[in-house]
Write a protein that holds these residues in place. Structure first.
Motif, PDB file in Angstrom:
ATOM      1  N   LEU A  65       0.858  -1.179   0.000  1.00 20.71           N
ATOM      2  CA  LEU A  65       0.000   0.000   0.000  1.00 20.71           C
ATOM      3  C   LEU A  65       0.899   1.235   0.000  1.00 20.71           C
ATOM      4  O   LEU A  65       1.922   1.262   0.692  1.00 20.71           O
ATOM      5  N   SER A  66       0.534   2.239  -0.765  1.00 23.14           N
ATOM      6  CA  SER A  66       1.349   3.450  -0.867  1.00 23.14           C
ATOM      7  C   SER A  66       0.517   4.685  -0.559  1.00 23.14           C
ATOM      8  O   SER A  66      -0.710   4.674  -0.647  1.00 23.14           O
ATOM      9  N   ASN A  67       1.237   5.746  -0.235  1.00 28.11           N
ATOM     10  CA  ASN A  67       0.593   7.010   0.095  1.00 28.11           C
ATOM     11  C   ASN A  67       1.521   8.147  -0.316  1.00 28.11           C
ATOM     12  O   ASN A  67       2.742   8.011  -0.259  1.00 28.11           O
ATOM     13  N   HIS A  88       5.776   3.859   1.031  1.00 30.83           N
ATOM     14  CA  HIS A  88       5.397   2.561   0.484  1.00 30.83           C
ATOM     15  C   HIS A  88       5.471   1.515   1.593  1.00 30.83           C
ATOM     16  O   HIS A  88       6.533   1.312   2.199  1.00 30.83           O
ATOM     17  N   ALA A  89       4.359   0.861   1.865  1.00 30.87           N
ATOM     18  CA  ALA A  89       4.304  -0.189   2.879  1.00 30.87           C
ATOM     19  C   ALA A  89       4.220  -1.548   2.188  1.00 30.87           C
ATOM     20  O   ALA A  89       3.421  -1.730   1.258  1.00 30.87           O
ATOM     21  N   HIS A  90       5.036  -2.495   2.642  1.00 30.13           N
ATOM     22  CA  HIS A  90       5.064  -3.844   2.071  1.00 30.13           C
ATOM     23  C   HIS A  90       5.004  -4.880   3.192  1.00 30.13           C
ATOM     24  O   HIS A  90       5.715  -4.743   4.193  1.00 30.13           O
ATOM     25  N   VAL A 138       8.004  -0.064   5.915  1.00 31.50           N
ATOM     26  CA  VAL A 138       7.535   1.167   5.268  1.00 31.50           C
ATOM     27  C   VAL A 138       8.771   1.964   4.875  1.00 31.50           C
ATOM     28  O   VAL A 138       9.630   2.257   5.714  1.00 31.50           O
ATOM     29  N   VAL A 139       8.845   2.292   3.611  1.00 31.63           N
ATOM     30  CA  VAL A 139       9.972   3.072   3.083  1.00 31.63           C
ATOM     31  C   VAL A 139       9.456   4.456   2.721  1.00 31.63           C
ATOM     32  O   VAL A 139       8.458   4.596   2.003  1.00 31.63           O
ATOM     33  N   THR A 172      15.643   8.027  -0.589  1.00 29.49           N
ATOM     34  CA  THR A 172      15.125   7.304   0.571  1.00 29.49           C
ATOM     35  C   THR A 172      15.654   7.973   1.838  1.00 29.49           C
ATOM     36  O   THR A 172      16.864   8.084   2.037  1.00 29.49           O
ATOM     37  N   SER A 173      14.736   8.419   2.680  1.00 29.95           N
ATOM     38  CA  SER A 173      15.139   9.126   3.894  1.00 29.95           C
ATOM     39  C   SER A 173      14.887   8.332   5.163  1.00 29.95           C
ATOM     40  O   SER A 173      15.549   8.555   6.175  1.00 29.95           O
ATOM     41  N   ASN A 174      13.926   7.411   5.128  1.00 34.00           N
ATOM     42  CA  ASN A 174      13.566   6.670   6.332  1.00 34.00           C
ATOM     43  C   ASN A 174      13.091   5.271   5.973  1.00 34.00           C
ATOM     44  O   ASN A 174      12.484   5.054   4.917  1.00 34.00           O
ATOM     45  N   VAL A 175      13.378   4.321   6.881  1.00 31.77           N
ATOM     46  CA  VAL A 175      12.866   2.964   6.753  1.00 31.77           C
ATOM     47  C   VAL A 175      12.327   2.545   8.116  1.00 31.77           C
ATOM     48  O   VAL A 175      12.995   2.743   9.143  1.00 31.77           O
ATOM     49  N   PHE A 176      11.133   1.967   8.134  1.00 31.58           N
ATOM     50  CA  PHE A 176      10.467   1.586   9.374  1.00 31.58           C
ATOM     51  C   PHE A 176      10.054   0.116   9.286  1.00 31.58           C
ATOM     52  O   PHE A 176       9.550  -0.330   8.251  1.00 31.58           O
ATOM     53  N   TYR A 177      10.220  -0.630  10.369  1.00 28.45           N
ATOM     54  CA  TYR A 177       9.809  -2.038  10.425  1.00 28.45           C
ATOM     55  C   TYR A 177       8.815  -2.234  11.567  1.00 28.45           C
ATOM     56  O   TYR A 177       9.046  -1.780  12.697  1.00 28.45           O
ATOM     57  N   TYR A 178       7.723  -2.941  11.271  1.00 26.02           N
ATOM     58  CA  TYR A 178       6.672  -3.170  12.262  1.00 26.02           C
ATOM     59  C   TYR A 178       6.292  -4.651  12.294  1.00 26.02           C
ATOM     60  O   TYR A 178       6.247  -5.307  11.246  1.00 26.02           O
TER      61      TYR A 178
END
Length: 446
Positions: free
Chosen positions: A296-298, A361-363, A376-377, A390-396
């Motif tokens: 999903l993207s935003n 962008h969430a994968h 989420v990138v 690319t400025s940030n990478v998040f893992y959930y």
């Protein structure tokens, strides 16, 4: 059920005697008034005041070059600080401020975790203000520092679902200090039936920069005041070494090991039609889905109201947007509510200009029984140069009440996403990534 916390986080005997903790348990006695910063609105206003930041937006921000002369030139100018010096707390007044409550409540009636992450990031900056002490600086002179979030370590959540009508307390202190970097621990509690109950805890690694954010700036060293603080400081040293080792073992720096290569091959073979013996035909196994269908993207256009004290997009704002996008993805795929179990890793590689288009962008990169790993990138897009950065990478890591489909990578690029997500998940769950041996219990770094 996974045990999220081995033991409550304990700071010092001094804090215990002040009523913050009693016998290794959180309690509701009065916190030392000297450590209470008021509400989070008070904290943000005080940060702006101490930095001498203008309250209104301007394309040309207030010049701070003159503050460089007040920057300490030697570590000898800075008195050592203890963890007690930076310990502080603040309140999110959900029980009494209806305007604030409306900003935090979800349509399900709980609290927006993204909002809490945003506050935790701002509160980490406030702890740095409590840690930094320049004895020769005139009180009327703004602090000649810029504080930047570098990364956020694993954040695990308890089973408690935050309520939208009860106050939430943020507390924290500096836990480790290098020459120009500071590790800060922040935890959240909510007052439920008269008692402060633990919600989560996070460690932020912050960089101390000069007044114009053009070079690193030295900061007060941390001198543990007792054995408990020594133990916490040692934990910070261990986390630093673990971060360095993790970077060396990144999928970008080290090829997949033999176990991982075999694992990807086995997944690939499950998608092949063994009767036709053809690489052109691939099929999805029962109870699985292609990774390309789980994203999903935003696109967000940042505005001046989203800025930090230095006219870049506030890191906490990015954290909130990324978390809420990850939740939207898991909500749509699972067709219902999932619980956020932990935030595995958050990295900030570069500042984001306020004028940027944010493309998030969430994968879903990995699933295991009831667990879903999402990355989420955040890309910043400069419309003038047409460059993506690319400025940030998040893992959930989310957990569902029912088993979730297995995600299957179709390309080599997706296979690397899969292995990276698997490593993050195993680290979050305290699993041995090479042998898949489960270790019971999710614990915070000690």
């Amino acid at each position: 059920m996974l045990q999220l916390f081995k033991r409550p986080f304990v700071l010092t005997n001094v804090l215990r005697s002040s009523g913050v903790w009693s016998q290794n348990r959180y309690c509701t006695n009065n916190v030392n008034k000297e450590n209470v910063a008021g509400t989070m609105s008070d904290v943000k206003a005080e940060i702006a005041k101490k930095l001498g930041i203008q309250e209104y937006w301007s394309v040309l921000p207030k010049n701070r070059e003159h503050l460089i002369q007040y920057e300490p030139k030697s570590i000898d100018e800075l008195p050592p600080r203890s963890m007690q010096d930076s310990f502080t707390s603040a309140i999110i007044p959900l029980s009494s401020d209806l305007t604030i409550r409306d900003k935090y409540v979800t349509f399900l009636g709980s609290v927006r975790l993204g909002r809490l992450m945003e506050d935790m990031d701002a509160f980490a900056v406030w702890i740095l203000h409590k840690h930094v002490l320049l004895p020769n600086l005139d009180p009327s002179t703004p602090l000649p520092y810029t504080f930047v979030t570098l990364l956020v370590d694993q954040i695990s959540f308890t089973e408690i679902i935050p309520k939208n009508d009860s106050d939430i307390r943020l507390s924290g202190h500096a836990s480790w200090v290098g020459r120009s970097s500071v590790e800060v621990v922040v935890w959240l509690e909510q007052k439920i039936q008269g008692k402060w109950r633990k919600l989560t805890r996070a460690t932020f690694l912050m960089a101390c920069r000069n007044a114009t954010n053009t070079a690193a700036a030295i900061v007060n060293p941390l001198k543990p005041a007792n054995d408990e603080e020594k133990r916490i400081f040692t934990g910070g040293e261990n986390r630093k070494r673990r971060r360095i080792q993790s970077q060396k073992e990144s999928i970008f720096n080290q090829e997949p090991n033999a176990f991982e290569q075999k694992h990807i091959h086995n997944i690939f073979m499950k998608t092949m039609d063994l009767n036709n013996k053809s690489f052109n035909v691939r099929k999805i196994p029962p109870g699985a889905m292609w990774m390309e269908d789980a994203q999903l993207s935003n696109v967000i256009y940042s505005h001046p109201e989203d800025r930090n004290a230095h006219n870049s997009v506030f890191g906490g704002y990015l954290m909130r947007q990324a978390l809420e996008l990850s939740w939207a993805l898991v909500y749509t795929l699972n067709r219902g509510r999932c619980r956020l179990r932990c935030i595995n890793d958050i990295t900030f590689t570069r500042p984001v200009p306020v004028s940027s288009l944010l493309k998030m962008h969430a994968h879903v990169v990995y699933t295991d029984m009831n667990y879903i790993e999402i990355v989420v990138v955040n890309e910043t897009y400069d419309a003038i140069s047409a460059e993506h950065t690319t400025s940030n990478v998040f893992y959930y890591t989310y957990v569902s009440d029912t088993p979730v489909p297995q995600v299957i990578p179709r390309s080599y690029n997706e296979a690397m996403w899969y292995l990276d997500g698997r490593r993050k998940f195993n680290a979050a769950m305290n699993l041995d990534g090479g042998n898949d041996v489960k270790i019971e219990g999710l614990t915070f770094p000690q």
